[in-house]
Write a protein that holds these residues in place. Structure first.
Motif, PDB file in Angstrom:
ATOM      1  N   HIS A  89       0.810  -1.221   0.000  1.00 11.06           N
ATOM      2  CA  HIS A  89       0.000   0.000   0.000  1.00 11.06           C
ATOM      3  C   HIS A  89       0.841   1.267   0.000  1.00 11.06           C
ATOM      4  CE1 HIS A  89      -3.452  -2.508   0.454  1.00 11.06           C
ATOM      5  NE2 HIS A  89      -2.977  -3.049   1.563  1.00 11.06           N
ATOM      6  N   GLN A 129       3.489   3.962  -1.612  1.00 13.01           N
ATOM      7  CA  GLN A 129       3.853   4.440  -2.946  1.00 13.01           C
ATOM      8  C   GLN A 129       5.374   4.453  -3.112  1.00 13.01           C
ATOM      9  OE1 GLN A 129       0.596   4.317  -4.547  1.00 13.01           O
ATOM     10  NE2 GLN A 129       1.509   6.011  -5.666  1.00 13.01           N
ATOM     11  N   PRO A 149       4.917   7.450 -10.008  1.00 11.62           N
ATOM     12  CA  PRO A 149       4.937   6.614  -8.808  1.00 11.62           C
ATOM     13  C   PRO A 149       3.843   5.566  -8.875  1.00 11.62           C
ATOM     14  CG  PRO A 149       3.783   8.660  -8.389  1.00 11.62           C
ATOM     15  CD  PRO A 149       4.158   8.680  -9.833  1.00 11.62           C
ATOM     16  N   PRO A 178       3.837  11.357   0.353  1.00 11.40           N
ATOM     17  CA  PRO A 178       2.781  11.882  -0.516  1.00 11.40           C
ATOM     18  C   PRO A 178       3.187  13.194  -1.188  1.00 11.40           C
ATOM     19  CG  PRO A 178       1.857  11.149   1.567  1.00 11.40           C
ATOM     20  CD  PRO A 178       3.342  11.037   1.697  1.00 11.40           C
ATOM     21  N   GLN A 221      -2.299  16.754  -6.200  1.00  8.26           N
ATOM     22  CA  GLN A 221      -2.280  15.641  -7.150  1.00  8.26           C
ATOM     23  C   GLN A 221      -3.680  15.411  -7.729  1.00  8.26           C
ATOM     24  OE1 GLN A 221       1.314  15.229  -7.511  1.00  8.26           O
ATOM     25  NE2 GLN A 221       0.644  13.122  -7.836  1.00  8.26           N
ATOM     26  N   PRO A 265      -1.400   9.394 -11.667  1.00  7.45           N
ATOM     27  CA  PRO A 265      -1.711  10.714 -11.125  1.00  7.45           C
ATOM     28  C   PRO A 265      -0.566  11.678 -11.377  1.00  7.45           C
ATOM     29  CG  PRO A 265      -0.913   9.273  -9.393  1.00  7.45           C
ATOM     30  CD  PRO A 265      -0.828   8.491 -10.680  1.00  7.45           C
ATOM     31  N   PRO A 298      -3.849  11.396  -0.965  1.00 12.34           N
ATOM     32  CA  PRO A 298      -2.631  10.593  -1.090  1.00 12.34           C
ATOM     33  C   PRO A 298      -2.921   9.093  -1.063  1.00 12.34           C
ATOM     34  CG  PRO A 298      -2.310  12.362   0.488  1.00 12.34           C
ATOM     35  CD  PRO A 298      -3.747  12.406   0.093  1.00 12.34           C
ATOM     36  N   VAL A 299      -2.204   8.357  -1.884  1.00  7.37           N
ATOM     37  CA  VAL A 299      -2.293   6.893  -1.929  1.00  7.37           C
ATOM     38  C   VAL A 299      -3.718   6.419  -2.167  1.00  7.37           C
ATOM     39  CG1 VAL A 299      -1.399   4.777  -0.885  1.00  7.37           C
ATOM     40  CG2 VAL A 299      -0.497   6.972  -0.161  1.00  7.37           C
TER      41      VAL A 299
END
Lengths: 243, 243
Positions: free
Chosen positions: A106, A108, A154, A202, B108, B154, B202-203
Motif C-alpha cells: 500500500h 507508494q 509513482p 505523498p 495531485q 496521477p 494521497p495513496v
DNA sequence: ATCTTGCCACCTAGGTGCGAATTT
DNA sequence: AAATTCGCACCTAGGTGGCAAGAT
C-alpha cells in the motif's frame, strides 16, 4: 541478409541457446553482489540493498530486486558487453529488466535507474588481439549521473511487484548538452547500471535522488563499455543474428 | 491511391481548411455547454463543471477545461460524426484533446474520460436520403460506463496544466466481454465523451469514479454515433483524404 | 436488408547495424 | 590511427479503411 530488430531478446539473439534462456527467463539469477561496497552476498533470491552514504532501508522489510534475463547479460559479459551511445540517444541492449520483492503493497514508490562509472579508466579495443585494454585515466568529476525514473512511477508496492519492470525505453547518449533527459555517458568507459527503489512521501516530486528512503541495487553482469560503434565482432554478431 | 494515416489531424484531413484549423488549433472553442444538466454557459474561456449528483468542486477554485481541436470536431459534427468500434478496439478520430486551468499546482489529480449515452435511441443511416434516423429505443440499463484513466495519472496540477492532454490512446469496442480495459459501446447509438478531473487524496487508487472531489466536463460538438463501418461517404472521405 | 467480421494492402513512427565520410 | 557522425536500407509494431463474406 539484414538483421532483425525486436525488443524481445529471444528474437534478436537466435544464436544463443534459446531453450536455456527460456527456461531461466523468469527465474532469478543465481549469483549477486552488493553494490558500491562490493561485499559478496550469498542470498539466493535477491540482492541486499547497499547501505552506503545517503541510502537507508526500513529495517523490518528487506526489499529485494532480481535481475531478469541474467543469462543474456552473462552471455555478453563473457566477451565484454558493449553498449552503443549516440548523439540522439540509443536504447540499451540488453535492457535492464527486474523484479522487486517485499515492498509494502500500500506504500507508494518510485523506481529509478542511473548508470555509474565502474572505474576511472579509459579503454580501447585492440583489434589484432581482440581485447579491451586500459588506455589511460579519466576523471568522472563532472556531474552526478542522470536519473531515469521509470515511467510507471509513482506506483504502489502492489503494482510494482505484480510484474516485470522493464527499463527498455531509457536512452544513452554521448551528448553532454543533451536536453531530452537521456543518460549521458562518456564513450570508451566502463559503467554499471543501478536500480533505486524510492519510498515516496505523498506529493513528493522526484528530481534527484533523495537522501532518505532509498534502496539501491546493481548486478555485476550488467557492466559494459560504451562505444559509438561496435568494436568486438563477436558482440555485433550476437546483435545481428536473426531468428 | 491509398489513405495516409497519422495521429496528427492536420495531416489526415487535408480537405479541411487547414489554415483555419491551424489558426485556432490551440485556442479554446467559443461555445460551451454544461454537461448533464444541459444549462447554457456563456463563459468564453472554459466550461463550468457540472454540479450533478455525486460531483463537487472546491468553491474557491473554478477548475476549467478547454477542448482542443474544436474546429475539427465541429467539421465532423456538421455532417454527423461517426466513430468506428471494433471487437479488438479502435482509437477515436478525432481524439479528445484538452487543456485544464485553475488546478492547484501542488495538488495531485487524476484525469479520466468516459463516454455516456446521449439518448436511448437506436439509429440507422438511410442511404438514399443520406441521413441518420431514429430506428427505435434501447435501454442503457446494463453497466456503468468504463473509465479510461489518462496514463499520466496521477500527476500534479502543475504538470497537467503545462501541456495539452491527449486521450488518443483510448480504444472503443463493441465487445461486451472486453478484458483489455477498452471503452465498451453499443453500435448505432449516440454518445458523448466526458472528462473528469479528480482531486486525489494521497495513496488513493482509482478504480471507479469517486463520489467527492470530481469535476466533470463535456463538449456538445464531440458527440458521435458508433458504427462498425463508416456509413456516410462524406465522413469516410474526410478520413481518407491525404495531405 | 442491415449490420458485423475477417482479411488485406497500405501507412507511419521509431529503432537498428553498417559502411562511408568526417573529425580529432 | 582512432573515434565519431551521418545517411542508408531494413526491420517491427501498430494503426487504417475498404471490400468480400458472413451473421442476424
Amino acid at each position: 541478409m539484414q538483421a532483425l530488430f525486436t525488443d524481445d531478446p529471444e528474437e534478436r539473439c537466435k544464436k544463443m541457446k534459446v531453450e536455456d534462456l527460456k527456461k531461466h527467463r523468469d527465474a532469478p539469477a543465481e549469483t549477486f553482489i552488493d553494490k558500491q561496497d562490493q561485499r559478496r552476498n550469498n542470498k539466493k533470491k535477491s540482492v541486499k540493498p547497499s547501505r552506503s552514504a545517503g541510502t537507508e532501508c526500513e529495517a523490518a522489510r528487506e526489499v529485494g530486486v532480481d535481475l531478469e534475463g541474467s543469462d543474456l547479460w552473462k552471455r555478453f559479459d563473457e566477451i565484454g558487453t558493449e553498449m552503443i551511445i549516440t548523439k540522439a540517444g540509443r536504447r540499451m541492449f540488453p535492457s535492464l529488466r527486474i523484479k522487486v520483492h517485499n515492498l509494502d503493497p500500500h506504500q507508494q514508490y518510485s523506481i529509478a535507474m542511473d548508470i555509474t562509472p565502474v572505474d576511472s579508466k579509459r579503454y580501447r579495443y585492440v583489434y589484432h588481439s581482440s581485447q579491451w585494454m586500459v588506455a589511460g585515466n579519466t576523471d568522472h568529476s563532472c556531474l552526478p549521473p542522470r536519473l531515469y525514473v521509470h515511467p510507471d512511477s509513482p506506483s504502489s508496492g502492489h503494482s510494482w511487484m505484480r510484474q516485470i519492470i522493464s527499463f527498455d525505453r531509457v536512452k544513452l547518449t554521448n551528448n553532454e548538452k543533451d536536453d531530452k533527459g537521456h543518460i549521458v555517458l562518456k564513450s570508451m568507459h566502463k559503467y554499471r547500471p543501478r536500480i533505486h527503489v524510492i519510498e515516496l512521501s505523498p506529493v513528493q516530486t522526484l528530481v534527484s535522488l533523495p537522501e532518505d528512503g532509498v534502496c539501491s541495487f546493481s548486478f555485476p553482469e550488467t557492466q559494459f563499455i560504451t562505444v559509438t560503434a561496435y568494436q568486438n565482432q563477436q558482440v555485433s554478431q550476437i546483435h545481428t543474428t536473426p531468428v
